[in-house]
Motif scaffolding. Structure first.
Motif, PDB file in Angstrom:
ATOM      1  N   ASN A 370       0.861  -1.188   0.000  1.00  0.00           N
ATOM      2  CA  ASN A 370       0.000   0.000   0.000  1.00  0.00           C
ATOM      3  C   ASN A 370       0.898   1.238   0.000  1.00  0.00           C
ATOM      4  OD1 ASN A 370      -2.942   0.983   0.451  1.00  0.00           O
ATOM      5  ND2 ASN A 370      -1.719   2.215   1.848  1.00  0.00           N
ATOM      6  N   ILE A 371       0.878   1.961  -1.105  1.00  0.00           N
ATOM      7  CA  ILE A 371       1.762   3.107  -1.291  1.00  0.00           C
ATOM      8  C   ILE A 371       0.925   4.303  -1.729  1.00  0.00           C
ATOM      9  CG2 ILE A 371       2.263   2.414  -3.669  1.00  0.00           C
ATOM     10  CD1 ILE A 371       5.115   3.418  -3.260  1.00  0.00           C
ATOM     11  N   ASP A 372       1.240   5.480  -1.214  1.00  0.00           N
ATOM     12  CA  ASP A 372       0.451   6.679  -1.505  1.00  0.00           C
ATOM     13  C   ASP A 372       0.289   6.896  -2.999  1.00  0.00           C
ATOM     14  OD1 ASP A 372       0.050   7.292   1.120  1.00  0.00           O
ATOM     15  OD2 ASP A 372       1.503   8.926   1.197  1.00  0.00           O
ATOM     16  N   ARG A 379      -7.308   2.468  -1.320  1.00  0.00           N
ATOM     17  CA  ARG A 379      -7.595   1.034  -1.393  1.00  0.00           C
ATOM     18  C   ARG A 379      -7.300   0.304  -0.081  1.00  0.00           C
ATOM     19  NH1 ARG A 379      -3.047  -0.977  -5.679  1.00  0.00           N
ATOM     20  NH2 ARG A 379      -3.964   0.772  -6.812  1.00  0.00           N
ATOM     21  N   LEU A 380      -6.687   0.992   0.912  1.00  0.00           N
ATOM     22  CA  LEU A 380      -6.261   0.302   2.127  1.00  0.00           C
ATOM     23  C   LEU A 380      -7.397  -0.433   2.850  1.00  0.00           C
ATOM     24  CD1 LEU A 380      -4.022  -0.460   4.067  1.00  0.00           C
ATOM     25  CD2 LEU A 380      -4.340   1.729   5.236  1.00  0.00           C
ATOM     26  N   VAL A 389      -1.263 -10.001   3.910  1.00  0.00           N
ATOM     27  CA  VAL A 389      -0.695  -9.046   4.863  1.00  0.00           C
ATOM     28  C   VAL A 389      -0.298  -7.777   4.101  1.00  0.00           C
ATOM     29  CG1 VAL A 389       1.669  -9.948   4.695  1.00  0.00           C
ATOM     30  CG2 VAL A 389       0.961  -8.717   6.738  1.00  0.00           C
ATOM     31  N   VAL A 390      -0.605  -6.623   4.685  1.00  0.00           N
ATOM     32  CA  VAL A 390      -0.375  -5.349   4.015  1.00  0.00           C
ATOM     33  C   VAL A 390       0.959  -4.752   4.461  1.00  0.00           C
ATOM     34  CG1 VAL A 390      -1.214  -2.992   3.693  1.00  0.00           C
ATOM     35  CG2 VAL A 390      -2.844  -4.892   3.809  1.00  0.00           C
ATOM     36  N   HIS A 400      -9.582   8.361   7.856  1.00  0.00           N
ATOM     37  CA  HIS A 400     -10.257   8.560   9.143  1.00  0.00           C
ATOM     38  C   HIS A 400      -9.934   7.474  10.174  1.00  0.00           C
ATOM     39  CE1 HIS A 400     -13.120   5.491   7.743  1.00  0.00           C
ATOM     40  NE2 HIS A 400     -13.513   5.402   8.980  1.00  0.00           N
ATOM     41  N   PHE A 401      -9.428   6.322   9.727  1.00  0.00           N
ATOM     42  CA  PHE A 401      -9.220   5.204  10.648  1.00  0.00           C
ATOM     43  C   PHE A 401      -7.754   4.903  10.917  1.00  0.00           C
ATOM     44  CE2 PHE A 401      -9.291   3.576   6.352  1.00  0.00           C
ATOM     45  CZ  PHE A 401      -8.248   2.654   6.321  1.00  0.00           C
ATOM     46  N   TYR A 402      -6.828   5.615  10.267  1.00  0.00           N
ATOM     47  CA  TYR A 402      -5.411   5.269  10.391  1.00  0.00           C
ATOM     48  C   TYR A 402      -4.922   5.330  11.838  1.00  0.00           C
ATOM     49  CZ  TYR A 402      -4.400   5.390   5.319  1.00  0.00           C
ATOM     50  OH  TYR A 402      -4.347   5.138   3.975  1.00  0.00           O
TER      51      TYR A 402
END
Length: 504
Positions: A370-372, A379-380, A389-390, A400-402
């Motif tokens: 997962n890359i900006d 998509r995360l 596994v990410v 909002h959930f990071y």
């Protein structure tokens, strides 16, 4: 070593009273009486675009199955005794871990509903489940007038860390001042929507040229006001990618709602338009959503390709570096571009382009990168919901959930410049059990915190906390227009809620 000790996984949505499966009994046949059924879709008070509940297959000894007993094991029928025909679309999704997610979308409202959960024509657990009505469908404008009652029915979390963090910057909010200053400061260069919610009706004025993404905000506001009465409030939404408020907290900052936040800005973060739409359109015109992913997680862990996978467009320099790494280490990374837009002059260096891959096919691989992109990679949520596994790039942007995610528990962290990516992939290969544990914890997080009910909870909590801080009365300003609810002449809705009487 760069890796701290892994903490245990707590499954918030696990069914009560069920033990983990013992070795050697994964393929045991489910037992109708012992199998567990639970979830918000069995509560008539919880109105969602797609209602859902869970089935956990349990064998005769009372042990949870941890592998699929078969996609067609359970049958679900939903009927209304007073109706000859029910307009309800039902899907039973096999999550391949012994549990099933049942989702259904109603296209009309019903007096009562009977939910039959069957195993070889035998009722499961306490089936049939009777939803005493009226049971309202998504399009029915029938809000619960007491927000605290709605909040309780939804089993919303009492707090959201990101909301607390964002609201801590605003001891008070002045709608009159904001209505004058925000358009002057941002209105000419940015694309904004100025909203007022008054008496649970939504009014809007657009500012700027590119305001197409207004449809996502309109849609969630209308959907929310059909379910619960919101307090009167007035606010501005940034429709662009980048968060806007760059002033320091001591410099008279303005409250701007955005899809994404960053370490260098002070915007108030909402769930992304992508995640919002996927909730509103589940079982509709959107195929990629948190629930669909759970039924399309690829082969079992042991049979997945032990290569780190990525596909996307060239929206950031680090993505070019990732593709370069993939070329140098193809046995470790499979990364390629599906589109060139920002760095077209480099296409010869980083091409050729490859065909788009179905998102569900991503989960043929154990490791997801997962890359900006332009900002955070939206998509995360879906990557977490899968069965891989990410590897998450360290980023100044966040959704909002990071703030609820824990590195090494829900994902494997990677430096912003990707300088340690190869090392982290090798660690995962050398520590397969730990990598799988991280994968399952990330998956459980998505199942618990990113499903549709929690997204509605987030929006409601965000708006109510913001409304409390208003020091002048929200107003329907000149130039605002009413946002109408979509009509439904075929299946009109009769709202039978009793108005709340004012205390004398």
């Amino acid at each position: 070593m760069f890796r701290p000790e892994l903490s245990g996984v707590v499954a918030e949505s696990a069914a009560p009273g069920a033990d983990s499966a013992a070795p050697g009994v994964d393929s045991a046949a489910p037992n109708a009486a012992k199998t567990l059924v639970w979830g918000p879709g069995l509560d008539p008070n919880i109105v969602l675009p797609a209602r859902f509940f869970f089935i956990q297959a349990v064998d005769r000894s009372g042990t949870n199955l941890t592998t699929s007993p078969g996609e067609k094991t359970f049958e679900v029928k939903i009927v209304s005794p007073l109706e000859h025909f029910t307009r309800i679309w039902i899907q039973v999704l096999d999550r391949q871990d012994g549990s099933f997610l049942v989702r259904y979308r109603m296209y009309a409202s019903y007096t009562d509903l009977h939910v039959h959960v069957l195993l070889m024509d035998q009722h499961v657990a306490e089936s049939p489940y009777i939803l005493r009505g009226p049971v309202y469908h998504e399009g029915c404008d029938c809000p619960q007038l007491d927000g605290s009652v709605w909040f309780s029915h939804m089993h919303c979390p009492h707090s959201f860390p990101q909301i607390e963090q964002d609201m801590s910057l605003f001891a008070s909010v002045d709608p009159d001042r904001n209505a004058q200053e925000i358009p002057q400061r941002f209105g000419q260069r940015q694309s904004l929507c100025h909203y007022t919610i008054k008496d649970n009706k939504v009014y809007v004025q657009t500012l700027g040229e590119h305001v197409g993404f207004r449809i996502f905000v309109d849609a969630i506001l209308l959907s929310l006001t059909r379910k619960v009465k919101l307090p009167d409030l007035e606010f501005f939404v940034n429709l662009g990618d980048w968060p806007l408020e760059k002033r320091k907290p001591s410099q008279n900052i303005h409250p701007i709602f955005s899809w994404c936040g960053s370490n260098n800005t002070r915007d108030i973060v909402m769930p992304t338009y992508d995640l919002t739409e996927s909730v509103l359109e589940t079982m509709g015109r959107v195929s990629l959503d948190i629930m669909s992913v759970q039924a399309n997680t690829g082969p079992p862990w042991a049979k997945k390709n032990a290569t780190a996978f990525w596909r996307g467009r060239d929206s950031r320099q680090e993505r070019l570096e990732l593709v370069k790494l993939s070329r140098a280490h193809p046995h470790m990374i499979d990364a390629a571009f599906t589109n060139f837009f920002f760095f077209k002059h480099d296409e010869s260096l980083y091409g050729p382009l490859v065909k788009h891959v179905s998102f569900f096919d991503f989960f043929k691989y154990k490791y997801q990168i997962n890359i900006d992109g332009t900002v955070a990679a939206y998509r995360l949520p879906y990557l977490l919901a899968g069965d891989s596994v990410v590897f998450k790039q360290d980023s100044g942007y966040y959704e909002h959930f990071y703030s609820e995610l824990i590195p090494w528990e829900h994902y494997i962290p990677v430096r912003a410049d990707l300088g340690d990516l190869l090392e982290k992939i090798q660690w995962a290969r050398d520590h397969d059990r730990e990598a799988k544990k991280i994968s399952l914890a990330g998956q459980q997080f998505a199942r618990n915190r990113l499903m549709g009910d929690k997204i509605f909870c987030y929006y409601y909590k965000l708006f109510t906390e913001y409304a409390k801080r208003q020091v002048t009365e929200p107003k329907i300003r000149e130039g605002m227009e009413l946002v109408e609810h979509p009509g439904d002449e075929l299946f009109p809705c009769s709202c039978l809620r009793t108005p709340v009487k004012d205390e004398l």
